[in-house]
Design an enzyme around this catalytic site. Sequence first.
Site, PDB file in Angstrom:
ATOM      1  N   GLY A  71       1.083  -1.046  -0.327  1.00 60.53           N
ATOM      2  CA  GLY A  71       0.404   0.370  -0.075  1.00 60.53           C
ATOM      3  C   GLY A  71       0.912   1.414   0.076  1.00 60.53           C
ATOM      4  N   TYR A  95     -15.023  -2.115  10.509  1.00 61.42           N
ATOM      5  CA  TYR A  95     -14.004  -1.817  10.832  1.00 61.42           C
ATOM      6  C   TYR A  95     -12.859  -1.882  11.410  1.00 61.42           C
ATOM      7  CZ  TYR A  95      -9.551   1.451   9.767  1.00 61.42           C
ATOM      8  OH  TYR A  95      -8.357   1.784   9.493  1.00 61.42           O
TER       9      TYR A  95
HETATM   10  P1  NDP Z   1      -5.539   6.091   2.116  1.00 61.79           P
HETATM   11  O1  NDP Z   1      -5.996   5.325   0.862  1.00 61.79           O
HETATM   12  O2  NDP Z   1      -3.957   7.011   1.170  1.00 61.79           O
HETATM   13  O3  NDP Z   1      -3.565   3.687   1.472  1.00 61.79           O
HETATM   14  C1  NDP Z   1      -4.350   3.289   1.444  1.00 61.79           C
HETATM   15  C2  NDP Z   1      -3.451   2.551   0.799  1.00 61.79           C
HETATM   16  O4  NDP Z   1      -3.908   0.746   0.692  1.00 61.79           O
HETATM   17  C3  NDP Z   1      -2.647   2.093  -0.805  1.00 61.79           C
HETATM   18  O5  NDP Z   1      -1.829   2.918  -1.121  1.00 61.79           O
HETATM   19  C4  NDP Z   1      -3.565   1.874  -1.185  1.00 61.79           C
HETATM   20  O6  NDP Z   1      -3.111   1.172  -2.813  1.00 61.79           O
HETATM   21  C5  NDP Z   1      -3.178   0.628  -0.402  1.00 61.79           C
HETATM   22  N1  NDP Z   1      -4.882  -0.852  -0.228  1.00 61.79           N
HETATM   23  C6  NDP Z   1      -5.909  -0.351  -0.691  1.00 61.79           C
HETATM   24  N2  NDP Z   1      -6.691  -1.680  -1.296  1.00 61.79           N
HETATM   25  C7  NDP Z   1      -6.080  -2.795  -1.621  1.00 61.79           C
HETATM   26  C8  NDP Z   1      -5.829  -3.519  -2.417  1.00 61.79           C
HETATM   27  N3  NDP Z   1      -7.102  -4.526  -2.168  1.00 61.79           N
HETATM   28  N4  NDP Z   1      -4.765  -4.275  -3.076  1.00 61.79           N
HETATM   29  C9  NDP Z   1      -3.739  -3.729  -2.639  1.00 61.79           C
HETATM   30  N5  NDP Z   1      -3.332  -2.593  -1.680  1.00 61.79           N
HETATM   31  C10 NDP Z   1      -4.468  -1.811  -1.134  1.00 61.79           C
HETATM   32  O7  NDP Z   1      -5.223   5.355   3.730  1.00 61.79           O
HETATM   33  P2  NDP Z   1      -3.871   5.222   4.686  1.00 61.79           P
HETATM   34  O8  NDP Z   1      -2.796   5.444   4.121  1.00 61.79           O
HETATM   35  O9  NDP Z   1      -4.331   6.385   6.197  1.00 61.79           O
HETATM   36  O10 NDP Z   1      -4.331   3.637   5.586  1.00 61.79           O
HETATM   37  C11 NDP Z   1      -3.390   2.956   5.516  1.00 61.79           C
HETATM   38  C12 NDP Z   1      -3.566   2.153   6.397  1.00 61.79           C
HETATM   39  O11 NDP Z   1      -3.361   2.939   7.631  1.00 61.79           O
HETATM   40  C13 NDP Z   1      -4.799   1.500   6.212  1.00 61.79           C
HETATM   41  O12 NDP Z   1      -4.162  -0.205   6.529  1.00 61.79           O
HETATM   42  C14 NDP Z   1      -5.493   2.010   6.997  1.00 61.79           C
HETATM   43  O13 NDP Z   1      -6.461   1.526   7.475  1.00 61.79           O
HETATM   44  C15 NDP Z   1      -4.543   2.285   8.148  1.00 61.79           C
HETATM   45  N6  NDP Z   1      -5.710   3.358   9.008  1.00 61.79           N
HETATM   46  C16 NDP Z   1      -5.221   4.312   8.577  1.00 61.79           C
HETATM   47  C17 NDP Z   1      -5.887   6.036   9.409  1.00 61.79           C
HETATM   48  C18 NDP Z   1      -6.354   7.058   8.860  1.00 61.79           C
HETATM   49  O14 NDP Z   1      -6.540   8.287   9.073  1.00 61.79           O
HETATM   50  N7  NDP Z   1      -5.010   7.649   7.694  1.00 61.79           N
HETATM   51  C19 NDP Z   1      -5.736   5.523  11.181  1.00 61.79           C
HETATM   52  C20 NDP Z   1      -4.878   4.662  11.238  1.00 61.79           C
HETATM   53  C21 NDP Z   1      -5.392   2.996  10.543  1.00 61.79           C
HETATM   54  P3  NDP Z   1      -3.787   0.854  -3.979  1.00 61.79           P
HETATM   55  O15 NDP Z   1      -5.242   2.223  -3.455  1.00 61.79           O
HETATM   56  O16 NDP Z   1      -3.202   2.020  -4.805  1.00 61.79           O
HETATM   57  O17 NDP Z   1      -4.256  -0.388  -4.799  1.00 61.79           O
HETATM   58  C1  8X3 Z   2      -8.652   5.301  11.127  1.00 62.23           C
HETATM   59  C2  8X3 Z   2      -8.658   5.869  12.113  1.00 62.23           C
HETATM   60  O1  8X3 Z   2     -10.717   6.537  13.606  1.00 62.23           O
HETATM   61  O2  8X3 Z   2     -11.832   6.619  11.609  1.00 62.23           O
HETATM   62  O3  8X3 Z   2      -8.231   3.507  11.347  1.00 62.23           O
HETATM   63  O4  8X3 Z   2     -10.704   4.385  12.968  1.00 62.23           O
HETATM   64  S1  8X3 Z   2     -10.474   5.917  12.681  1.00 62.23           S
END
Ligand code: NDP
Ligand code: 8X3
Length: 252
Positions: A9, A153
């Site tokens: 990702g 989620y």
């Molecule tokens: P983004 O949406 O910016 O990034 C998500 C990444 O995951 C992208 O690179 C996307 O790539 C990849 N991805 C999603 N689905 C798939 C798939 N099926 N196959 C391959 N790659 C996939 O979000 P974040 O950077 O915020 O998220 C990263 C992680 O952090 C996630 O696990 C999220 O749950 C977690 N998180 C985020 C928070 C927030 O507030 N932002 C807080 C807590 C946790 P592509 O679309 O090119 O496949």
């Molecule tokens: C992303 C943060 O609070 O939307 O994991 O679940 S929250």
Amino acid sequence: MAKRAIITGATSGICNAVALRMAALGFDVIITGRREERLKLLQAQIIEKYKVGVLSLCFDVRDSSAVEKAFNTLTDDWKQVDVLINNAGLAVGLDPIQNGVLDDWERMIDTNVKGFLYVSRSVLPMMVARNAGHVLNIGSIAAKEVYSNGNVYCASKHAVDALSKAMRIDLLKHHIRVTAIHPGNTETEFSMVRFKGDTERAKKVYEGYEQLNADDIADAIVYAITRPLHVNINDMVIMSTAQANTSHLLRE
Ligand code: NDP
Ligand code: 8X3
């Protein structure tokens, strides 16, 4: 020989920042995601700026055969992997459980739980073979708490938390470190994905307070990775100063 990291990702958000930081530290990196154009751009950017090795692998983590094929076809050099960052994940929708959309549930469970497992199943044997390695799993504050309408989620991220603890036990005798990183609200494409492209709704999540950004989380990840080998950071929960938990956020 340079150290090697696999970062899932990396096409946006947290792990886009992590890939750049790891390359700056001198790691050769394998970056993954579904958006090939973005992977190629990041690959070119890293090579130009940091002169490290970069391999981009375009696949959907929900496709177990694609995951297996991507990692099976690595050359022996790339299989000497030191760090795995299990980050690919998403939230889709925010509905009461009784009105939940099955397709949203499936996307979250298939990506955050099953995809996470497919990648781990392919990469962990490479670390076990060397009796060394460090796995970093990106959970969430949703792995620690449950909030209104967050049901599936939160359940998927609770699974990441449980699996991180399980990995720490199973991999103990192989000297493999396991760190779980749990961010609070971090401005990335996360909310755009959760709200299916509704820009106004996504923007509102980050209004009225100083939210975390991807680089804040990348900084914590780099901290965990750069500890001496006898030190493992088990768990990190990181929130902006304005956030106390999933339901208390100070907007001014
Ligand atoms: P983004 O949406 O910016 O990034 C998500 C990444 O995951 C992208 O690179 C996307 O790539 C990849 N991805 C999603 N689905 C798939 C798939 N099926 N196959 C391959 N790659 C996939 O979000 P974040 O950077 O915020 O998220 C990263 C992680 O952090 C996630 O696990 C999220 O749950 C977690 N998180 C985020 C928070 C927030 O507030 N932002 C807080 C807590 C946790 P592509 O679309 O090119 O496949
Ligand atoms: C992303 C943060 O609070 O939307 O994991 O679940 S929250």
